[in-house]
Design a protein around this motif. Structure first.
Motif, PDB file in Angstrom:
ATOM      1  N   ILE A 331     -73.435  62.009  -1.952  1.00 33.44           N
ATOM      2  CA  ILE A 331     -73.942  61.501  -2.476  1.00 33.44           C
ATOM      3  C   ILE A 331     -75.749  61.032  -1.226  1.00 33.44           C
ATOM      4  N   ILE A 332     -75.212  60.940  -0.532  1.00 31.78           N
ATOM      5  CA  ILE A 332     -76.586  60.658   0.464  1.00 31.78           C
ATOM      6  C   ILE A 332     -77.478  61.926   0.676  1.00 31.78           C
ATOM      7  N   PRO A 333     -76.707  62.666   0.919  1.00 34.37           N
ATOM      8  CA  PRO A 333     -77.621  64.054   0.692  1.00 34.37           C
ATOM      9  C   PRO A 333     -78.791  64.175  -0.168  1.00 34.37           C
ATOM     10  N   ARG A 334     -77.553  64.184  -1.590  1.00 39.90           N
ATOM     11  CA  ARG A 334     -78.584  64.083  -2.061  1.00 39.90           C
ATOM     12  C   ARG A 334     -79.854  62.929  -2.338  1.00 39.90           C
ATOM     13  N   TYR A 335     -79.537  62.061  -2.343  1.00 42.27           N
ATOM     14  CA  TYR A 335     -80.636  61.039  -2.769  1.00 42.27           C
ATOM     15  C   TYR A 335     -81.473  60.924  -1.687  1.00 42.27           C
ATOM     16  N   ARG A 367     -82.944  72.185  -9.204  1.00 39.19           N
ATOM     17  CA  ARG A 367     -84.177  71.181 -10.139  1.00 39.19           C
ATOM     18  C   ARG A 367     -84.591  70.876  -9.043  1.00 39.19           C
ATOM     19  N   PHE A 368     -83.802  70.152  -7.270  1.00 41.11           N
ATOM     20  CA  PHE A 368     -84.647  69.379  -7.615  1.00 41.11           C
ATOM     21  C   PHE A 368     -85.086  69.556  -5.575  1.00 41.11           C
ATOM     22  N   VAL A 369     -84.412  70.691  -5.389  1.00 42.14           N
ATOM     23  CA  VAL A 369     -85.296  71.568  -3.949  1.00 42.14           C
ATOM     24  C   VAL A 369     -85.910  72.390  -4.533  1.00 42.14           C
ATOM     25  N   ASN A 370     -85.432  74.288  -4.799  1.00 38.07           N
ATOM     26  CA  ASN A 370     -86.338  74.810  -5.042  1.00 38.07           C
ATOM     27  C   ASN A 370     -87.713  74.295  -6.013  1.00 38.07           C
ATOM     28  N   ALA A 371     -87.259  73.471  -7.119  1.00 41.34           N
ATOM     29  CA  ALA A 371     -88.602  73.373  -8.432  1.00 41.34           C
ATOM     30  C   ALA A 371     -89.803  72.650  -7.603  1.00 41.34           C
ATOM     31  N   TYR A 372     -89.858  72.684  -6.198  1.00 42.07           N
ATOM     32  CA  TYR A 372     -91.297  71.367  -5.824  1.00 42.07           C
ATOM     33  C   TYR A 372     -91.269  72.119  -3.894  1.00 42.07           C
ATOM     34  N   LYS A 373     -91.040  73.033  -4.321  1.00 45.01           N
ATOM     35  CA  LYS A 373     -91.083  73.952  -3.027  1.00 45.01           C
ATOM     36  C   LYS A 373     -92.640  73.575  -2.571  1.00 45.01           C
ATOM     37  N   GLU A 374     -93.719  73.768  -3.072  1.00 44.10           N
ATOM     38  CA  GLU A 374     -95.073  73.748  -2.942  1.00 44.10           C
ATOM     39  C   GLU A 374     -95.041  72.625  -2.540  1.00 44.10           C
ATOM     40  N   GLU A 375     -94.913  71.512  -3.080  1.00 39.81           N
ATOM     41  CA  GLU A 375     -95.293  70.055  -3.756  1.00 39.81           C
ATOM     42  C   GLU A 375     -94.389  69.257  -1.830  1.00 39.81           C
ATOM     43  N   ALA A 376     -93.530  69.478  -1.444  1.00 34.29           N
ATOM     44  CA  ALA A 376     -92.650  69.148  -0.866  1.00 34.29           C
ATOM     45  C   ALA A 376     -91.450  70.077  -0.302  1.00 34.29           C
ATOM     46  N   PRO A 377     -92.137  70.969   0.697  1.00 35.17           N
ATOM     47  CA  PRO A 377     -91.519  72.104   1.776  1.00 35.17           C
ATOM     48  C   PRO A 377     -90.487  71.103   2.005  1.00 35.17           C
ATOM     49  N   GLN A 378     -90.392  70.314   3.101  1.00 39.93           N
ATOM     50  CA  GLN A 378     -89.355  69.580   3.573  1.00 39.93           C
ATOM     51  C   GLN A 378     -88.048  69.630   3.298  1.00 39.93           C
ATOM     52  N   LEU A 379     -88.097  69.641   2.140  1.00 40.55           N
ATOM     53  CA  LEU A 379     -86.901  69.403   1.672  1.00 40.55           C
ATOM     54  C   LEU A 379     -86.076  70.196   1.821  1.00 40.55           C
ATOM     55  N   ILE A 380     -86.217  71.030   1.844  1.00 38.63           N
ATOM     56  CA  ILE A 380     -84.862  71.709   1.931  1.00 38.63           C
ATOM     57  C   ILE A 380     -84.124  71.781   3.257  1.00 38.63           C
ATOM     58  N   LYS A 381     -85.013  71.288   4.338  1.00 38.13           N
ATOM     59  CA  LYS A 381     -84.502  71.970   6.111  1.00 38.13           C
ATOM     60  C   LYS A 381     -83.982  69.805   6.112  1.00 38.13           C
ATOM     61  N   LEU A 382     -84.005  69.017   5.184  1.00 37.77           N
ATOM     62  CA  LEU A 382     -84.076  67.785   5.356  1.00 37.77           C
ATOM     63  C   LEU A 382     -81.828  67.467   4.491  1.00 37.77           C
ATOM     64  N   TYR A 383     -82.285  68.536   3.181  1.00 39.63           N
ATOM     65  CA  TYR A 383     -81.162  68.678   3.133  1.00 39.63           C
ATOM     66  C   TYR A 383     -80.294  68.610   3.938  1.00 39.63           C
ATOM     67  N   GLN A 384     -80.098  70.011   4.352  1.00 40.09           N
ATOM     68  CA  GLN A 384     -79.098  70.702   5.066  1.00 40.09           C
ATOM     69  C   GLN A 384     -78.989  69.423   6.546  1.00 40.09           C
ATOM     70  N   GLU A 385     -80.238  68.771   7.177  1.00 43.42           N
ATOM     71  CA  GLU A 385     -79.898  68.175   7.981  1.00 43.42           C
ATOM     72  C   GLU A 385     -78.710  67.343   7.631  1.00 43.42           C
ATOM     73  N   LYS A 386     -79.036  66.754   6.635  1.00 48.08           N
ATOM     74  CA  LYS A 386     -77.771  65.460   5.926  1.00 48.08           C
ATOM     75  C   LYS A 386     -76.574  65.931   6.352  1.00 48.08           C
ATOM     76  N   ILE A 387     -76.069  67.341   5.390  1.00 48.44           N
ATOM     77  CA  ILE A 387     -75.453  68.041   5.136  1.00 48.44           C
ATOM     78  C   ILE A 387     -74.043  67.749   6.559  1.00 48.44           C
ATOM     79  N   ASN A 388     -75.391  68.738   7.174  1.00 48.19           N
ATOM     80  CA  ASN A 388     -74.484  68.577   8.711  1.00 48.19           C
ATOM     81  C   ASN A 388     -74.715  67.956   9.152  1.00 48.19           C
ATOM     82  N   LEU A 389     -74.779  66.350   8.851  1.00 49.60           N
ATOM     83  CA  LEU A 389     -75.337  64.933   9.676  1.00 49.60           C
ATOM     84  C   LEU A 389     -73.024  64.816   9.302  1.00 49.60           C
TER      85      LEU A 389
END
Length: 389
Positions: A331-335, A367-389
């Protein structure tokens, strides 16, 4: 008459003086009045007892890790003046992979074990579990969770109870899984509780495979008065659950988890969030698990969806699966990803919770990360960091 009494008093005094000044022999001490000899055998025994108690308390604190209060309490149940026997018991547990804290818990629960012969009274029970496929860490957890196993008869209690589970589940491995999950089951009269409740489930039309599943994953559900268990079966059936489906036994599990008071507390929690009794019933029929989760988890999820995300409480009643999702891992990583997309105006704020949280990992990333690589390239890093936390 007075002369006779006076004479007798003088004679007694002289006898006492003579006895005290003469070399004491066992014969003379035998005739000496007890209150004239302070170091009597009873006084010596009291002193020995006190020394024994002091040694026992110190040993329980220093060698077993008990608190002073627990050591004093345990010392009332056993005494020893030398460390040889309790040392052998501690060494036994250590050789079988029990940690110091685990051994301490066992001693606190059953201090008299320190006076036992470990090879005669403890080893056969551990070897029995080993023979059924349990590892040393498994056995340590079983014993620590239910120390009473060590004082029950192997032949008359433990083996018959285990065989009952094995005969129904058709596997030593599955039976030991039940024991690891709820080791106290070995101490019950399984024919009175488990067998009766199994028969009731079969009478209601529950397949044997589903009964085995309930026994494997929620053995405690069977440890209830058979009359009350039948009452629960009738209530679940009235709610519309089909006995031939797994949801039926899940509903039974939910009703039995924590007892009636726990059930009522969870209903009160949902009501505090605005759910009606009809909505609670709806949520339960859709996902019985919503009444199995702990009260803290229910509160945390409802607080997040309603207060953090601003969604209507009744929406969750129609999608009770959401309550079972992990806050930290899903929930928190996706949000966090959604917040970035919302801040950039890339998605609608009324996005479906089902789409957001119930979709698979692959679907979400596409749908929410790869589709916005150009507009928000930091998403994948943010998502992984939240999951690791």
């Amino acid at each position: 008459m007075r002369m006779i009494v006076g004479f007798l008093r003088k004679a007694l005094v002289l006898q006492v003086r003579f006895t005290l000044t003469a070399s004491p022999t066992p014969q003379s001490l035998h005739f000496l009045p007890h209150h004239f000899y302070p170091f009597s055998s009873s006084s010596t025994s009291i002193s020995t007892s006190e020394r024994s108690e002091s040694f026992t308390v110190s040993y329980l604190i220093d060698s077993c890790g008990l608190s002073h209060k627990d050591a004093l309490s345990a010392s009332k149940l056993l005494r020893f003046e030398t460390p040889e026997k309790p040392d052998s018991v501690l060494a036994f547990f250590n050789s079988h992979g029990f940690s110091k804290s685990q051994t301490s818990k066992i001693v606190k629960s059953l201090p008299r074990l320190l006076a036992s012969d470990p090879d005669k009274t403890l080893l056969p029970k551990l070897q029995f579990f080993y023979s059924k496929g349990a590892s040393k860490p498994d056995v340590a957890k079983i014993v620590v969770s239910t120390p009473g196993i060590l004082k029950r008869s192997l032949e008359n209690q433990i083996i018959p109870s285990f065989n009952f589970l094995k005969d129904f589940l058709q596997s030593d491995e599955m039976a030991i899984t039940v024991v690891k999950r709820f080791s106290r089951i070995l101490l019950f009269d399984l024919h009175t509780y488990v067998a009766s409740n199994m028969n009731a489930l079969q009478e209601f039309g529950v397949p044997k495979s589903n009964i085995a599943g309930l026994l494997m994953y929620r053995p405690m559900a069977f440890m209830v008065n058979p009359n009350l268990f039948r009452k629960n079966l009738e209530e679940v059936k009235k709610m519309g659950f089909n006995p031939s489906q797994m949801k039926f036994v899940l509903a039974i599990q939910a009703m039995r988890a924590g007892g009636e008071s726990c059930w009522e507390r969870k209903i009160d929690i949902y009501k505090k969030w605005g759910w009606s009794e009809e909505e609670i019933r709806l949520a339960f029929t859709k996902s019985p698990w919503c009444m199995i989760y702990s009260e803290d988890k229910i509160m945390a999820k409802m607080d997040f969806f309603v207060n953090k995300m601003g969604r209507e409480s009744s929406l969750i009643a129609h999608r009770p699966f959401l309550i079972g999702l992990s806050l930290e891992k899903r929930i928190i990583p996706r949000y966090s990803v959604v917040q970035v997309l919302l801040s950039k105006g890339l998605i609608n704020k009324d996005i479906s919770l089902v789409v957001l949280f119930e979709s698979t990992e692959k679907t979400f990333l596409e749908r929410f990360v790869n589709a916005y690589k150009e507009e928000a390239p930091q998403l994948i890093k943010l998502y992984q960091e939240k999951i690791n936390l």
